[in-house]
Design a protein around this motif. Structure first.
Motif, PDB file in Angstrom:
ATOM      1  N   SER A  14       0.829  -1.209   0.000  1.00 11.72           N
ATOM      2  CA  SER A  14       0.000   0.000   0.000  1.00 11.72           C
ATOM      3  C   SER A  14       0.860   1.255   0.000  1.00 11.72           C
ATOM      4  O   SER A  14       0.569   2.227  -0.726  1.00 11.72           O
ATOM      5  CB  SER A  14      -0.928  -0.012   1.216  1.00 11.72           C
ATOM      6  OG  SER A  14      -0.178  -0.076   2.430  1.00 11.72           O
ATOM      7  N   ASP A  15       1.901   1.253   0.813  1.00  8.14           N
ATOM      8  CA  ASP A  15       2.789   2.413   0.846  1.00  8.14           C
ATOM      9  C   ASP A  15       3.495   2.597  -0.492  1.00  8.14           C
ATOM     10  O   ASP A  15       3.720   3.730  -0.945  1.00  8.14           O
ATOM     11  CB  ASP A  15       3.811   2.269   1.961  1.00  8.14           C
ATOM     12  CG  ASP A  15       3.184   2.382   3.346  1.00  8.14           C
ATOM     13  OD1 ASP A  15       2.064   2.939   3.427  1.00  8.14           O
ATOM     14  OD2 ASP A  15       3.804   1.906   4.310  1.00  8.14           O
ATOM     15  N   GLN A  54       1.234   4.294  -2.961  1.00 11.16           N
ATOM     16  CA  GLN A  54       1.094   5.721  -2.701  1.00 11.16           C
ATOM     17  C   GLN A  54       2.352   6.495  -3.119  1.00 11.16           C
ATOM     18  O   GLN A  54       2.262   7.602  -3.652  1.00 11.16           O
ATOM     19  CB  GLN A  54       0.815   5.947  -1.206  1.00 11.16           C
ATOM     20  CG  GLN A  54      -0.543   5.458  -0.747  1.00 11.16           C
ATOM     21  CD  GLN A  54      -0.759   5.699   0.729  1.00 11.16           C
ATOM     22  OE1 GLN A  54       0.101   6.261   1.404  1.00 11.16           O
ATOM     23  NE2 GLN A  54      -1.913   5.256   1.221  1.00 11.16           N
ATOM     24  N   PRO A  70       2.903   6.056  -7.800  1.00 13.59           N
ATOM     25  CA  PRO A  70       1.662   5.788  -8.546  1.00 13.59           C
ATOM     26  C   PRO A  70       1.961   5.364  -9.986  1.00 13.59           C
ATOM     27  O   PRO A  70       3.057   5.612 -10.511  1.00 13.59           O
ATOM     28  CB  PRO A  70       0.941   7.142  -8.508  1.00 13.59           C
ATOM     29  CG  PRO A  70       2.017   8.156  -8.287  1.00 13.59           C
ATOM     30  CD  PRO A  70       3.052   7.471  -7.435  1.00 13.59           C
TER      31      PRO A  70
END
Length: 449
Positions: A337-338, A341, A344
């Protein structure tokens, strides 16, 4: 052994020093070095065309409009200077002794093929002798002493085997020696050349190959004439053809040797036959052996040079010079997830993994992270690839392309010996750079830049 290699190296070396002092471009420096080496050969033989084509075929590797004027000017100036100073050239004084028919082209082409086989055998014998001498406990300084001692009985048996054979060549061409005597001198001269080079004497086989070729041509012509009812062959013509054909097999340069015969005889008829034989000799050596004497010795030392074609730019174009510094990096422990972010889609196509010690830990394609359907808290190191496939900064472009071919990767990291990331290279960029450099070198070669 002959002195011509030393002349050519001295001429080319002086030209190289001048070119570096003038800070010439790479291709201009190559032309200047070729002009220097060709001028030395032209002065030695009193043959400017021979010197010019020596530069084109042996040193520069191409006959182009951009190199004609400087090379020919250098060889003409060298020959005129040598004559003005009273230097005696090594040019062979011989003339064709009979009219040449169509069948002579076929016979002398066969002679050229025979000379090619002898040339290949001679080059392999020299390398075998060098390898055998290196395996002995003899120190390097003692090898020429032992070689000189071995040459004493050879010289006593026949003085023709001494030195390069300049004087012996004049004595044997047209000397009407018996086949046995010619064969005896031929064997001794081969043995003397192999011993000299094998035991560390400095020199080349330029004039020695001319001498051996002249002997071989006369020997084969004599053997041919022993067959009843065959077409007669002139020993002098056979000597000239053999001389050029064996020299081409050992040194290279079919036009160089053909023009040497032309400038020696001033006979276009025999020159046409010589050119036929030298082309046959060159083709056979290229197909069955692939090296001249000089490139064969470089091959034995681990080099990949097969001709005068310039490949030096491939070695100077390294990963360090082409890499993109400061590529995108991330810790291997970063969560999915990091990562999404921080990087992208569209920001970068790949991210290099760098552990807390600053060492390379693999490569993660950005698309693979976004396509992953597993837990978003997993570490991105699970998707890492190419952990053990990297490029070193000193790798040449040829080695880099081979690494891309073997790994099948689109991107590779450039790391130092401690595996610290220095940069990154993409296969697309490397292929494009290679094509651009080839195009640039071709334009330089033909004087279009």
């Amino acid at each position: 052994m002959g002195l011509e290699a030393a002349y050519a190296q001295a001429g080319g070396g002086i030209a190289s020093l001048i070119g570096q002092w003038l800070n010439l471009r790479r291709n201009d420096l190559r032309v200047l070095v070729g002009a220097g080496a060709g001028a030395a050969i032209g002065a030695a033989f009193g043959a400017p065309l021979t010197g010019a084509f020596y530069a084109f075929e042996i040193v520069i590797g191409a006959y182009t409009p951009a190199s004609i004027a400087p090379v020919v000017a250098a060889t003409l100036a060298a020959v005129v200077t040598a004559r003005t100073l009273g230097a005696t050239p090594y040019l062979i004084a011989a003339t064709s002794s009979q009219s040449l028919e169509t069948v002579d082209y076929l016979l002398y082409a066969i002679l050229g093929l025979a000379c090619a086989l002898v040339g290949i055998a001679l080059m392999r014998l020299v390398s075998l002798a060098e390898a055998c001498v290196r395996r002995t406990p003899l120190p390097e300084w003692a090898r020429p002493i032992v070689g000189g001692a071995l040459l004493i009985p050879i010289a006593l048996a026949s003085p023709h085997a001494l030195s390069a054979g300049h004087g012996a060549l004049h004595l044997t061409i047209g000397g009407e020696l018996a086949i046995g005597a010619l064969a005896f001198i031929f064997v001794l001269k081969c043995l003397a050349s192999v011993v000299s080079l094998g035991f560390g004497f400095r020199g080349g086989l330029f004039f020695a190959s001319l001498f051996l070729g002249a002997l071989l041509g006369q020997i084969l012509a004599g053997l041919w004439m022993l067959i009843p009812g065959v077409v007669s062959l002139s020993p002098v013509d056979a000597a000239l053809v053999g001389m050029a054909a064996l020299a081409v097999a050992v040194v290279g340069g079919p036009m160089t040797m053909s023009l040497l015969v032309l400038e020696a005889t001033h006979d276009f008829g025999i020159t046409a036959v010589v050119l036929t034989a030298t082309l046959c000799s060159s083709a056979l050596v290229r197909e069955r052996f692939g090296y001249s004497f000089s490139t064969w010795r470089l091959h034995l030392r681990g080099e990949v040079i097969r001709s005068a074609r310039d490949i030096g730019w491939m070695r100077s174009l390294t990963a360090r010079k082409m890499m993109r510094a400061a590529p995108a990096t991330a810790l291997p422990t970063l969560s999915m997830s990091d990562f999404r972010q921080q990087f992208p889609l569209g920001s970068t196509s790949r991210v290099l993994l760098q552990d807390r010690s600053g060492l390379y830990a693999g490569l993660v394609p950005t698309a693979a992270v976004f396509a992953d359907l597993g837990s978003a808290e997993r570490a991105i190191s699970e998707l890492a690839i190419l952990q053990n496939v990297v490029l070193s900064p000193e790798m040449s472009i040829a080695s880099i392309m081979e690494a891309f071919d073997v790994s099948g990767a689109d991107d590779l990291a450039v790391v130092d010996e401690d595996r610290r990331i220095l940069g990154m290279l993409t296969e697309k960029y490397v292929r494009k750079r290679y094509a651009d450099e080839i195009d640039r070198s071709q334009r330089d070669l033909y004087g279009e830049n």
